[in-house]
Design an enzyme around this catalytic site. Structure first.
Site, PDB file in Angstrom:
ATOM      1  N   PRO A   1       0.815  -1.221   0.000  1.00 57.68           N
ATOM      2  CA  PRO A   1       0.000   0.000   0.000  1.00 57.68           C
ATOM      3  C   PRO A   1       0.852   1.277   0.000  1.00 57.68           C
ATOM      4  O   PRO A   1       0.359   2.353  -0.312  1.00 57.68           O
ATOM      5  CB  PRO A   1      -0.810  -0.101   1.299  1.00 57.68           C
TER       6      PRO A   1
ATOM      7  N   GLU B   1       2.202  -8.490   8.388  1.00 55.56           N
ATOM      8  CA  GLU B   1       2.202  -7.022   8.477  1.00 55.56           C
ATOM      9  C   GLU B   1       3.109  -6.392   7.431  1.00 55.56           C
ATOM     10  O   GLU B   1       3.154  -5.173   7.304  1.00 55.56           O
ATOM     11  CB  GLU B   1       2.635  -6.554   9.870  1.00 55.56           C
TER      12      GLU B   1
ATOM     13  N   ARG C   1      -1.762  -8.075 -21.347  1.00 53.87           N
ATOM     14  CA  ARG C   1      -2.595  -7.733 -22.504  1.00 53.87           C
ATOM     15  C   ARG C   1      -1.994  -6.623 -23.366  1.00 53.87           C
ATOM     16  O   ARG C   1      -2.479  -6.357 -24.463  1.00 53.87           O
ATOM     17  CB  ARG C   1      -4.035  -7.407 -22.070  1.00 53.87           C
TER      18      ARG C   1
ATOM     19  N   ASP D   1      -8.799   0.777 -26.157  1.00 49.14           N
ATOM     20  CA  ASP D   1      -9.747   0.805 -25.056  1.00 49.14           C
ATOM     21  C   ASP D   1      -9.582   1.956 -24.096  1.00 49.14           C
ATOM     22  O   ASP D   1      -8.623   2.707 -24.148  1.00 49.14           O
ATOM     23  CB  ASP D   1      -9.826  -0.533 -24.337  1.00 49.14           C
TER      24      ASP D   1
HETATM   25  N1  4HQ Z   1      -0.992  -5.358   0.811  1.00 53.56           N
HETATM   26  N2  4HQ Z   1      -1.605  -3.062  -3.250  1.00 53.56           N
HETATM   27  C1  4HQ Z   1       0.922  -6.919   1.146  1.00 53.56           C
HETATM   28  C2  4HQ Z   1      -1.861  -4.591   0.033  1.00 53.56           C
HETATM   29  C3  4HQ Z   1      -1.516  -4.166  -1.342  1.00 53.56           C
HETATM   30  C4  4HQ Z   1      -2.200  -3.163  -2.077  1.00 53.56           C
HETATM   31  C5  4HQ Z   1      -1.356  -5.529   2.193  1.00 53.56           C
HETATM   32  C6  4HQ Z   1       0.309  -5.839   0.347  1.00 53.56           C
HETATM   33  C7  4HQ Z   1      -0.621  -6.618   2.911  1.00 53.56           C
HETATM   34  C8  4HQ Z   1       1.460  -7.693   3.330  1.00 53.56           C
HETATM   35  N3  4HQ Z   1      -0.549  -4.592  -2.139  1.00 53.56           N
HETATM   36  N4  4HQ Z   1       0.767  -6.679   2.555  1.00 53.56           N
HETATM   37  N5  4HQ Z   1      -3.244  -2.441  -1.677  1.00 53.56           N
HETATM   38  O1  4HQ Z   1      -2.918  -4.243   0.497  1.00 53.56           O
HETATM   39  O2  4HQ Z   1      -0.593  -3.922  -3.289  1.00 53.56           O
END
Ligand code: 4HQ
Length: 248
Positions: A88, A115, A153, A168
């Site tokens: 994230p 985590e 793609r 697209d």
């Molecule tokens: N993760 N976009 C991996 C995500 C995530 C996201 C949360 C990644 C948990 C361990 N990854 N960890 N949004 O939510 O790529």
């Protein structure tokens, strides 16, 4: 194109990679996806991949040693291939990022669990961090799969010739125009006459305008960067004016 995935759950990729377009891309030699089990790079007798965080607090953290060993082994001497951590904290994945990744012959996707990964993994072995959106997943696997799908793609030959990827919506900077197929009338709802009349120029104009209308309604932010003709700018101004009249 070659994609290496590092994961604790290689089987999570079975379904999406063995159906439809991604299956055919691999059969035709346009795409190779290799999955690597991070647990295979552990050295202790319990095959540990995670441990409690220093400083306390809840949850578990992925250990640096197995992960860095896995990445270095898979990458080998290839210093061109991006090593992407799904997190994230990464830059948000868009069509533009997909196009950027599609320029690489090879890239490596690292899927964390728990985590997240020990910070020293990033410092040692990660070149890029990508998030597929502002929500929390249980692991990076589904995010990796989204990226593989969107990038694959774009490889020439993966979609049929009639479905060139540039056609697209997000590539054009607009949402898609409405689509119709048989029957011509469903529960009293007719297919727009212009689509049945055989005037291809009129169809093109109608589709562009409907794409603009939809984008204006659903995603006005996208119009700030869309490439519109003078006539289309006027059409957009008319939409806005008609809307203002209706809401007065
Ligand atoms: N993760 N976009 C991996 C995500 C995530 C996201 C949360 C990644 C948990 C361990 N990854 N960890 N949004 O939510 O790529």
């Amino acid at each position: 194109m070659e994609i290496d995935i590092l994961t604790l759950f290689p089987a999570m990729f079975d379904g999406p990679l063995t159906e439809s377009i991604l299956k055919r891309a691999q059969e035709n030699g346009l795409l190779a996806v290799r999955r690597h089990d991070i647990r295979a790079y552990t050295t202790d007798k319990h095959h540990s991949v995670d441990h409690t965080p220093y400083g306390g607090g809840g949850g578990m953290v992925m250990m640096v040693e197995p992960l860095v060993k896995a990445i270095e082994d898979v990458r080998g001497t290839d210093d061109q291939a991006p090593v992407v951590l799904l997190t994230p904290q990464g830059r948000v994945f868009t069509q533009k990022v997909a196009q950027e990744l599609a320029q690489h012959q090879r890239f490596i996707l690292v899927c964390g669990r728990y985590e997240g990964v020990d910070e020293r993994v990033r410092q040692t072995a990660i070149t890029d961090q990508i998030s597929i959106g502002d929500y929390v997943l249980t692991g990076g696997e589904l995010a990796a799969m989204v990226i593989i799908d969107a990038v694959a793609r774009l490889i020439p030959g993966v979609l049929g010739a009639r479905w060139a990827a540039e056609e697209d919506s997000h590539a054009m900077g607009l949402l898609e125009y409405p689509h119709y197929t048989r029957p011509p009338i469903f529960r009293g709802m007719a297919v727009p006459e212009v689509l049945l009349a055989g005037d291809h120029a009129a169809v093109d104009t109608w589709r562009r305008r409907e794409a603009i209308r939809r984008t204006w309604k659903q995603r006005p932010d996208m119009l700030l960067t869309a490439d519109l003709s003078e006539a289309e700018r006027w059409f957009l101004a008319d939409l806005a004016e008609a809307d203002a009249m209706a809401t007065d």
